[in-house]
Design a protein around this motif. Structure first.
Motif, short mmCIF file in Angstrom:
data_model
loop_
_atom_site.label_atom_id
_atom_site.label_comp_id
_atom_site.label_asym_id
_atom_site.label_seq_id
_atom_site.Cartn_x
_atom_site.Cartn_y
_atom_site.Cartn_z
N GLN A 496 0.83 -1.20 0.00
CA GLN A 496 0.00 0.00 0.00
C GLN A 496 0.86 1.26 0.00
O GLN A 496 0.57 2.22 -0.71
N THR A 498 3.94 1.46 -1.09
CA THR A 498 4.60 1.55 -2.40
C THR A 498 3.64 2.12 -3.43
O THR A 498 4.01 2.97 -4.25
N ASP A 499 2.39 1.66 -3.38
CA ASP A 499 1.39 2.15 -4.32
C ASP A 499 1.13 3.64 -4.11
O ASP A 499 0.98 4.40 -5.08
N GLU A 502 4.04 5.55 -5.62
CA GLU A 502 3.95 5.60 -7.07
C GLU A 502 2.83 6.55 -7.52
O GLU A 502 2.99 7.31 -8.49
N SER A 503 1.72 6.54 -6.78
CA SER A 503 0.62 7.46 -7.11
C SER A 503 1.06 8.90 -6.94
O SER A 503 0.72 9.77 -7.77
N ARG A 541 -5.09 9.16 -9.11
CA ARG A 541 -4.06 8.54 -9.94
C ARG A 541 -4.56 8.30 -11.36
O ARG A 541 -3.82 8.52 -12.33
#
Length: 561
Positions: A496, A498-499, A502-503, A541
């Motif tokens: 989560q 990491t996501d 990235e977002s 995103r």
């Protein structure tokens, strides 16, 4: 409480994949174990049919797919992925009506994020498959195109029933069962049976029956083998295997209360001696059946909508018989911990690991139900179950402190109730969980680093006294499982984070483009994207990625750099 025992009887099993485990259990119940592998899995030399199924699936040509085994689900996806895009295959499966024969294919499907519209309860024969399909779809079946994933060999009864009901039926074979490369041990087994050197035979699959008689026929002694089996205690694991036995002209003496290896061996140890003595004394068949504890004909319900009914009354022993306590010796404590540890150290997803833990726990304690809950915020979420609970896995929640399970989570203490569990002041009934009507219960906390991360819950239909060894083993397993659950939780949190990172990167790049093109501030760019996100009901995103995609189409060279 008395333990089950073979009392030195010579017990034959034709099991291949779980030969070591079967041998250990037979010896545990004081039997002379004779384990002779009778089959091997052979991969099909051509995947033509499976690939044709994949092509038609991607073209949207099937309404429903029947999965008969967990191994079959995995092999089919693996086979199709070698030619087609895996995600496209899974996306098409998610659009179809999926029928799962029992919990094993259901578990694999769940890991693939494919939901089953229909599943069957034990004994999960082809009859239950057809009955549940009729119940779910009714007259719609006549217009449905159905594919059936086969296992080992075609089931002609299942295919015939589906052909009579559906518009189209396609068989999708993936592997088949063959005789062992060395059939000398099987040939010797046939001779030993005919010579009377074996007292009890355990048939755990229909293929074992087929292969035993295939070898006997090639030896020219099929008639002698049939006569020998009529003088031997014969136990069939369930209705499908029983039908094959009846086809060869002899009859099993009984089926276990549950179509599971552990129950089968335990109950064979309880009754084989009595049955064998009666048969060898030429006692009438109905009197042999009366030796069982509460004999029941294994017949389908009268309301079952099948054209073909199971017409042979094969006794099935009662659930949770008193001598099931013998199960606790089925696996030594160190063996249990070794099995649990090997499951936890595997790279399999959490649901698969927890399902294996459930199976292992059921080998320690002869329970009728087993649940694993994980603690998430202030709720306990059902993550694994011995019995099919298709709509409740990952959905059913219990508040901390609610019922016996919630009490265990709140107080971090185990609870063992030997009878009348519903009379306990901590008890709370849940309509979704019919097992709450059972008599006995054992709940242990699942712990990690001194905190509760879940609860392990066992239930019994009849009164049951949990020994100190059982409670201690379950508590130890709770600690081991707790570490795995916490690892999975941390892994999820990490994904989560990491996501989110990235977002954030994507959103920042999109804001920069808006600032440059529209000559606005960073705050104005963010508010513009936020407004677009709300109006279109898309995540920030997704909005940012759309902006970046538009930029890359307008200026491909700049995007490439």
């Amino acid at each position: 409480m008395p333990h089950a025992s073979f009392d030195g009887l010579r017990v034959l099993s034709l099991e291949s994949r779980r030969a070591r485990e079967v041998e250990k259990l037979i010896r545990t119940y004081n039997g002379e174990a004779i384990v002779v592998p009778s089959m091997r899995e052979i991969s099909l030399t051509s995947n033509t049919v499976a690939l044709e199924f994949g092509r038609r699936l991607l073209a949207g040509e099937f309404d429903a797919i029947v999965f008969m085994t967990g191994v079959g689900v995995a092999k089919l996806v693996e086979t199709l992925s070698s030619t087609f895009d895996k995600e496209s295959i899974l996306a098409e499966l998610r659009k179809r009506e999926i029928i799962a024969r029992g919990v094993k294919p259901l578990q694999v499907l769940r890991e693939l994020n494919v939901s089953a519209a229909v599943t069957t309860a034990e004994p999960s024969t082809w009859r239950e498959v057809v009955a549940q399909m009729e119940k779910k779809y009714g007259e719609r079946l006549s217009a449905m195109s159905v594919a059936v994933q086969e296992y080992g060999a075609t089931n002609p009864e299942l295919i015939a029933e589906l052909v009579a009901r559906c518009d189209e039926v396609m068989k999708v074979p993936l592997y088949q069962w063959g005789l062992p490369l060395d059939i000398a041990p099987l040939q010797q087994t046939v001779r030993d049976l005919i010579d009377g050197n074996i007292d009890v035979v355990l048939f755990m699959t229909a293929v074992q029956v087929i292969h035993l008689f295939q070898v006997a026929t090639e030896m020219g002694v099929a008639t002698e083998l049939r006569s020998a089996l009529n003088a031997t205690a014969v136990i069939s694991v369930g209705p499908t295997t029983t039908e094959e036995i009846l086809h060869y002209g002899f009859k099993p003496d009984f089926e276990p209360s549950r179509p599971r290896m552990g129950f089968m061996i335990n109950e064979a140890a309880q009754y084989s001696g009595k049955v064998l003595a009666a048969k060898r004394s030429r006692v009438p068949e109905d009197e042999v059946s009366s030796l069982l504890d509460v004999p029941r004909p294994n017949l389908p319900a009268e309301s079952a909508p099948l054209a073909v009914q199971h017409t042979h009354a094969v006794p099935q022993v009662a659930y949770s018989t008193p001598t099931m306590a013998g199960f606790r010796d089925g696996l030594a404590p160190l063996d249990v911990l070794e099995q649990v540890s090997s499951s936890l150290t595997s790279s399999d997803p959490l649901h698969v690991v927890l399902s294996r833990i459930v199976a292992c726990v059921c080998a320690i304690v002869p329970c009728d139900s087993c649940f694993i809950y994980t603690l998430e915020e202030d709720k306990l979420v059902l993550r694994a179950s011995r019995n099919p609970h298709v709509g409740d896995i990952d959905q059913f929640r219990i508040a901390v402190g609610q019922g016996v399970t919630g009490w265990v989570a709140e107080h971090r203490e185990p609870v063992a109730i030997s009878e009348r569990a519903s009379d306990d002041p901590r008890f709370a009934a849940f309509m979704q969980i019919p097992e709450d009507t059972f008599e006995a219960m054992l709940c242990v906390p699942v712990l990690c680093a001194g905190g509760v991360v879940g609860v392990l819950n066992l239930q019994h239909r009849k009164p049951y006294h949990h020994t100190e060894l059982e409670r201690r083993l379950l508590a130890t397993i709770g600690v081991l499982v707790g570490a795995e659950i916490e690892r999975a939780r941390l892994e999820t949190v990490n994904l989560q984070l990491t996501d989110r990172l990235e977002s954030r990167k994507v959103i920042d790049r999109a804001k920069g483009l808006l600032q440059r093109d529209l000559k606005i501030s960073e705050d104005e760019a963010y508010r513009m994207m936020q407004k677009e996100s709300r109006q279109r009901r898309r995540s920030m995103r997704e909005v940012a990625e759309a902006i970046l995609l538009s930029e890359s189409m307008r200026n491909p060279r700049a995007s490439a750099t």
